[in-house]
Design a protein around this motif. Structure first.
Motif, mmCIF file in Angstrom:
data_model
loop_
_atom_site.group_PDB
_atom_site.id
_atom_site.type_symbol
_atom_site.label_atom_id
_atom_site.label_comp_id
_atom_site.label_asym_id
_atom_site.label_seq_id
_atom_site.Cartn_x
_atom_site.Cartn_y
_atom_site.Cartn_z
ATOM 1 N N ASP A 1 23.550 -18.635 12.062
ATOM 2 C CA ASP A 1 22.551 -19.648 11.727
ATOM 3 C C ASP A 1 21.851 -19.346 10.411
ATOM 4 O O ASP A 1 21.558 -20.260 9.636
ATOM 5 C CB ASP A 1 21.515 -19.766 12.848
ATOM 6 C CG ASP A 1 22.060 -20.441 14.082
ATOM 7 O OD1 ASP A 1 23.138 -21.069 14.002
ATOM 8 O OD2 ASP A 1 21.411 -20.335 15.150
ATOM 9 N N SER A 2 21.585 -18.079 10.144
ATOM 10 C CA SER A 2 20.923 -17.737 8.885
ATOM 11 C C SER A 2 21.825 -18.017 7.688
ATOM 12 O O SER A 2 21.346 -18.407 6.623
ATOM 13 C CB SER A 2 20.448 -16.284 8.889
ATOM 14 O OG SER A 2 21.529 -15.402 9.025
ATOM 15 N N PHE A 3 23.131 -17.860 7.859
ATOM 16 C CA PHE A 3 24.067 -18.205 6.780
ATOM 17 C C PHE A 3 24.127 -19.721 6.586
ATOM 18 O O PHE A 3 24.021 -20.214 5.464
ATOM 19 C CB PHE A 3 25.462 -17.657 7.081
ATOM 20 C CG PHE A 3 26.515 -18.137 6.139
ATOM 21 C CD1 PHE A 3 26.553 -17.681 4.823
ATOM 22 C CD2 PHE A 3 27.451 -19.070 6.546
ATOM 23 C CE1 PHE A 3 27.516 -18.144 3.938
ATOM 24 C CE2 PHE A 3 28.423 -19.538 5.667
ATOM 25 C CZ PHE A 3 28.453 -19.070 4.367
ATOM 26 N N THR A 4 24.263 -20.453 7.679
ATOM 27 C CA THR A 4 24.397 -21.907 7.551
ATOM 28 C C THR A 4 23.092 -22.563 7.111
ATOM 29 O O THR A 4 23.116 -23.591 6.431
ATOM 30 C CB THR A 4 24.887 -22.546 8.867
ATOM 31 O OG1 THR A 4 23.995 -22.211 9.919
ATOM 32 C CG2 THR A 4 26.295 -22.101 9.196
ATOM 33 N N ILE A 5 21.950 -21.967 7.465
ATOM 34 C CA ILE A 5 20.675 -22.550 7.043
ATOM 35 C C ILE A 5 20.501 -22.408 5.535
ATOM 36 O O ILE A 5 19.873 -23.253 4.901
ATOM 37 C CB ILE A 5 19.488 -21.943 7.831
ATOM 38 C CG1 ILE A 5 18.325 -22.929 7.901
ATOM 39 C CG2 ILE A 5 18.987 -20.670 7.211
ATOM 40 C CD1 ILE A 5 18.425 -23.893 8.996
ATOM 41 N N LEU A 6 21.089 -21.355 4.947
ATOM 42 C CA LEU A 6 21.051 -21.225 3.483
ATOM 43 C C LEU A 6 21.831 -22.361 2.822
ATOM 44 O O LEU A 6 21.407 -22.892 1.783
ATOM 45 C CB LEU A 6 21.606 -19.870 3.053
ATOM 46 C CG LEU A 6 20.743 -18.660 3.397
ATOM 47 C CD1 LEU A 6 21.493 -17.370 3.077
ATOM 48 C CD2 LEU A 6 19.417 -18.709 2.662
ATOM 49 N N LEU A 7 22.951 -22.743 3.412
ATOM 50 C CA LEU A 7 23.709 -23.887 2.887
ATOM 51 C C LEU A 7 22.902 -25.172 3.032
ATOM 52 O O LEU A 7 22.887 -26.005 2.112
ATOM 53 C CB LEU A 7 25.049 -24.010 3.617
ATOM 54 C CG LEU A 7 26.013 -22.837 3.470
ATOM 55 C CD1 LEU A 7 27.244 -23.043 4.339
ATOM 56 C CD2 LEU A 7 26.409 -22.636 2.018
ATOM 57 N N LEU A 8 22.229 -25.324 4.166
ATOM 58 C CA LEU A 8 21.382 -26.496 4.369
ATOM 59 C C LEU A 8 20.251 -26.536 3.347
ATOM 60 O O LEU A 8 19.936 -27.592 2.788
ATOM 61 C CB LEU A 8 20.801 -26.499 5.786
ATOM 62 C CG LEU A 8 19.785 -27.598 6.094
ATOM 63 C CD1 LEU A 8 20.429 -28.977 6.035
ATOM 64 C CD2 LEU A 8 19.132 -27.352 7.442
ATOM 65 N N MET A 9 19.650 -25.377 3.074
ATOM 66 C CA MET A 9 18.553 -25.317 2.105
ATOM 67 C C MET A 9 19.030 -25.689 0.708
ATOM 68 O O MET A 9 18.316 -26.391 -0.027
ATOM 69 C CB MET A 9 17.908 -23.929 2.132
ATOM 70 C CG MET A 9 17.098 -23.687 3.383
ATOM 71 S SD MET A 9 16.636 -21.965 3.666
ATOM 72 C CE MET A 9 15.824 -21.539 2.152
ATOM 73 N N PHE A 10 20.222 -25.255 0.328
ATOM 74 C CA PHE A 10 20.782 -25.644 -0.964
ATOM 75 C C PHE A 10 20.969 -27.155 -1.027
ATOM 76 O O PHE A 10 20.583 -27.812 -1.992
ATOM 77 C CB PHE A 10 22.116 -24.923 -1.220
ATOM 78 C CG PHE A 10 22.817 -25.408 -2.452
ATOM 79 C CD1 PHE A 10 22.376 -25.025 -3.710
ATOM 80 C CD2 PHE A 10 23.916 -26.256 -2.355
ATOM 81 C CE1 PHE A 10 23.015 -25.491 -4.852
ATOM 82 C CE2 PHE A 10 24.557 -26.717 -3.479
ATOM 83 C CZ PHE A 10 24.108 -26.341 -4.742
#
Length: 168
Positions: free
Chosen positions: A94-103
């Motif tokens: 989730d922490s990896f995918t949330i970084l993509l979402l934030m971008f």
């Protein structure tokens, strides 16, 4: 976790929770608009504003309700593998995918702010017969995307805390 992070998470979660709970009633606003549209088309002259107003209400409904949905974890996931993982492994993913979402949200917010500035500068109107100003819905988009970005940061903080074995 530092107190400022837990304080940030608490404030963002509280704000988005309250806004999300209020926006849940937006479905009734849309129902009212569409009911009036049906009644006016059947018994009176059709209203020019109903379809576009329903679209604006729908945009506000899902944009402002998005952070609440993310907070509750009711977003769509592919649970084929995810459901079997440990909480810690889920937090890493989730922490990896949330970084993509934030971008993605950052790029979206940049475009939304640019579009809103253009709309305000030139008094942009819809090209339909009703011709409403577009800046109110564009401002709503900017606010909703910004709140979603704040909620994504909050979720990232919660995931990092879970990885470290701390609960926020």
């Amino acid at each position: 976790m530092p107190k400022i992070i837990s304080h940030y998470v608490r404030i963002v979660d509280a704000v988005n929770y309250r806004i999300g709970r209020i926006m849940m009633y937006g479905i009734f606003v849309m129902m009212g608009i569409l009911l009036w549209s049906s009644i006016s088309k059947t018994f009176f002259l059709p209203s020019l504003w109903t379809l576009e107003m329903a679209q604006f209400a729908l945009v506000a409904y899902y944009i402002m309700g998005g952070p609440y949905s993310l907070q509750l974890g009711s977003n769509v996931r592919m649970d084929l593998f995810y459901a079997e993982w440990s909480d810690r492994k889920k937090a890493w993913f989730d922490s990896f995918t949330i970084l993509l979402l934030m971008f993605y949200l950052g790029v979206l917010l940049y475009g939304a702010i640019d579009s809103t500035a253009y709309s305000l500068q030139y008094n942009e109107r819809s090209p339909t017969a009703w011709r409403p100003y577009l800046w109110p819905i564009k401002v709503t988009l900017c606010v909703g995307i910004f709140l979603m970005l704040l909620q994504a940061i909050s979720e990232l903080c919660k995931d990092i805390a879970k990885i470290r074995g701390v609960e926020l």
